[in-house]
Design a protein around this motif. Structure first.
Motif: not given
Length: 168
Positions: A93-99
């Protein structure tokens, strides 16, 4: 500046911005190795020609309208999972911090992803499209490597200068 000049300058600026957006592509950020790219094609029974047609600028409207076969979405999921800069957590699932998304892009991506499909390929494809629509920045990995070298030299100079000041 007269009203006409202001209007003309604004129109030219808008035209330039539209050309920039037109020149971007949702898959610009992909940076996996060629071997990994080929592995993803093979895993999804796609040829180079099929993929080139799929990712062409002429097909961009279909991408944005989600008129895409599942095998292409699964190929995007495969590529997304192999990126040096991760976008997905361990659960896929998306991880805005990783992105490394900005606040503005993160808010836009989150709104866009509301109600995203559970199926992994569909989910990853939607994430890439949402990021594109949010103008999530494209990472230039070549420049990033150069920046690391510059940062190292800067850190060294800072430490050397600090040591000089302390010893004096």
């Amino acid at each position: 500046m007269s009203k006409q000049q202001t209007y003309l300058a604004s129109a030219l600026l808008l035209l330039a911005l539209l050309n920039l957006v037109e020149g971007r592509h949702p898959f610009d950020f992909f940076d996996e190795s060629y071997d990994e790219f080929v592995d993803c094609l093979n895993a999804n029974n796609l040829t180079h020609d099929e993929y080139e047609q799929f990712e062409s600028f002429e097909n961009k409207a279909n991408l944005l309208q989600d008129k895409v076969e599942l095998k292409y979405k699964c190929n995007i999921d495969c590529q997304l999972q192999r990126q040096p800069l991760k976008w997905l957590n361990q659960k896929g699932r998306m991880d805005l911090q990783l992105m490394n998304a900005t606040q503005e892009a993160g808010d836009s991506i989150t709104r866009c992803m509301a109600g995203a499909p559970d199926e992994q390929c569909e989910y990853s494809f939607k994430l890439v499209m949402c990021a594109y629509q949010a103008n999530h920045p494209v990472i230039d990995f070549d420049d990033e490597e150069d920046d690391d070298v510059d940062e190292l030299e800067t850190d060294y100079d800072y430490l050397h200068t600090t040591a000089q000041i302390i010893s004096d």
